[in-house]
Write a protein that holds these residues in place. Sequence first.
Motif, short mmCIF file in Angstrom:
data_model
loop_
_atom_site.label_atom_id
_atom_site.label_comp_id
_atom_site.label_asym_id
_atom_site.label_seq_id
_atom_site.Cartn_x
_atom_site.Cartn_y
_atom_site.Cartn_z
N ARG A 1 0.79 -1.03 0.40
CA ARG A 1 0.04 -0.46 -0.21
C ARG A 1 0.74 1.44 0.12
N TRP A 2 1.60 1.16 0.65
CA TRP A 2 2.55 2.33 0.14
C TRP A 2 3.36 3.05 -0.09
N SER A 3 4.33 1.14 -1.00
CA SER A 3 4.68 1.60 -2.52
C SER A 3 3.71 2.53 -3.18
N ARG A 4 2.60 1.91 -3.42
CA ARG A 4 1.27 2.52 -4.48
C ARG A 4 1.16 3.94 -3.82
N ALA A 5 1.28 4.00 -2.92
CA ALA A 5 0.93 5.28 -2.37
C ALA A 5 2.50 6.24 -2.81
N GLU A 6 3.59 5.95 -2.66
CA GLU A 6 4.69 6.08 -3.01
C GLU A 6 5.13 6.89 -2.03
N VAL A 7 5.31 6.64 -0.32
CA VAL A 7 5.70 6.72 0.76
C VAL A 7 6.45 6.83 0.71
N TRP A 8 6.77 5.83 0.34
CA TRP A 8 9.36 6.14 0.52
C TRP A 8 9.90 6.52 -0.36
N HIS A 9 9.32 7.02 -2.01
CA HIS A 9 9.53 7.94 -1.94
C HIS A 9 9.84 8.90 -1.63
N ASP B 1 11.45 -8.72 -6.85
CA ASP B 1 10.05 -8.61 -6.67
C ASP B 1 9.63 -8.26 -8.64
N LYS B 2 8.51 -9.05 -8.92
CA LYS B 2 7.69 -8.63 -9.21
C LYS B 2 7.69 -7.42 -10.27
N LEU B 3 6.86 -6.80 -9.53
CA LEU B 3 6.34 -5.35 -9.90
C LEU B 3 7.98 -3.98 -9.60
N SER B 4 7.78 -3.50 -10.43
CA SER B 4 9.22 -2.62 -10.67
C SER B 4 8.82 -1.46 -9.53
N GLU B 5 7.48 -0.89 -9.19
CA GLU B 5 6.98 0.03 -7.84
C GLU B 5 7.92 -0.41 -6.71
N ARG B 6 7.71 -1.99 -6.52
CA ARG B 6 8.06 -2.38 -5.23
C ARG B 6 9.13 -2.53 -5.51
N PHE B 7 10.34 -3.05 -6.59
CA PHE B 7 11.86 -2.88 -6.28
C PHE B 7 12.67 -1.24 -6.38
N ALA B 8 11.49 -0.31 -6.91
CA ALA B 8 11.80 0.72 -6.41
C ALA B 8 11.74 1.57 -5.22
N SER B 9 10.87 0.64 -4.95
CA SER B 9 10.27 1.27 -3.12
C SER B 9 11.44 0.88 -2.11
N PHE B 10 12.44 -0.19 -2.48
CA PHE B 10 13.33 -0.54 -1.45
C PHE B 10 14.64 0.34 -1.67
N VAL B 11 14.70 0.24 -3.28
CA VAL B 11 16.17 1.38 -3.55
C VAL B 11 15.31 3.08 -2.81
N ALA B 12 14.70 3.03 -2.96
CA ALA B 12 14.10 4.22 -2.14
C ALA B 12 14.49 4.53 -0.75
N LEU B 13 13.17 3.93 0.24
CA LEU B 13 14.37 3.15 1.08
C LEU B 13 15.28 2.81 1.87
N ALA B 14 16.29 1.54 1.47
CA ALA B 14 18.14 2.09 0.93
C ALA B 14 18.55 3.73 0.93
N SER B 15 18.13 3.62 -0.07
CA SER B 15 19.23 5.43 0.05
C SER B 15 18.76 6.22 0.89
N ALA B 16 17.41 6.23 1.37
CA ALA B 16 17.08 7.28 2.90
C ALA B 16 17.29 7.41 3.94
N LEU B 17 18.24 5.24 3.85
CA LEU B 17 18.27 5.17 5.02
C LEU B 17 19.86 5.62 4.78
N ILE B 18 21.14 5.70 4.38
CA ILE B 18 22.39 6.43 4.15
C ILE B 18 22.21 7.49 3.96
N TRP B 19 21.43 8.42 3.81
CA TRP B 19 20.82 9.49 3.62
C TRP B 19 21.25 10.05 5.54
#
Length: 250
Positions: free
Chosen positions: A68-76, A230-248
């Motif tokens: 749900r959070w991925s669809r809402a782009e919360v991680w991004h 992940d089958k869906l790119s939005e889910r994989f992109a969410s992991f990239v966004a979250l991991a990058s946020a943690l690095i920040w």
Amino acid sequence: MARRLLRDDQYERIALLLPGKAGDRGRTAADNREFVEAVLWIARTGSPWRDLPEEFGNWNSVYQRFARWSRAEVWHKVFATLAGDADFEEVFIDSTIVRAHQHAAGAPKKKGDQALGRSRGGLSTKIHALVDGLGMLARFRLTGGQAGDSPEALPLLGSLCPGSVAADKAYDTDALIEHLHKFDVQAVIPSRANRLVQRPLEKHLYRSRNLVERFFARIKQFRRIATRYDKLSERFASFVALASALIWLV
């Protein structure tokens, strides 16, 4: 007990960016921090959702909430807010290949393009990244692994006008060079061998291009990013966004 990644001060920086706060529409979330830690555990270990430790709660509930959070782009949104501190005096652009697990294939066609393609190494995804002068991710895009690098440069830059853009020879295209010259941005990009006029190269600036390679090395410490499950790119992109946020936040 599963290892946690967020310190109190780190969580406080993102707490107000998450849904479910007091005053938000809908039910107030009582466990946002534990939920984020659960998703970080999946990102760090690369484990299937079913293997999520019970102390994080029911795995399916955590997964559905992540979706749900991925669809809402919360991680991004969290990533974009933290990346607002980026220093754009110098930027560096490059891409990295991520091998896709066989489980990543087979998303329904109605879901559209899933940034999967076949490259020399098999089924894969490319992360196209723009990092700032400190080697921190500022923007990224996903494509299939067979996609070229240079077509993603202008979409990554958008309206950004940094002092300089450094990239390898794969980005030496007329469209990009003309765009940079138009906005008086220094192009720190080696000329292709077939160019009649070879541009001078600021070697001391080009040497710093390893900052983007260092970023890729850091983000691939998260196993869910080093291999795409992940089958869906939005889910994989969410992991990239979250991991990058943690690095920040580090």
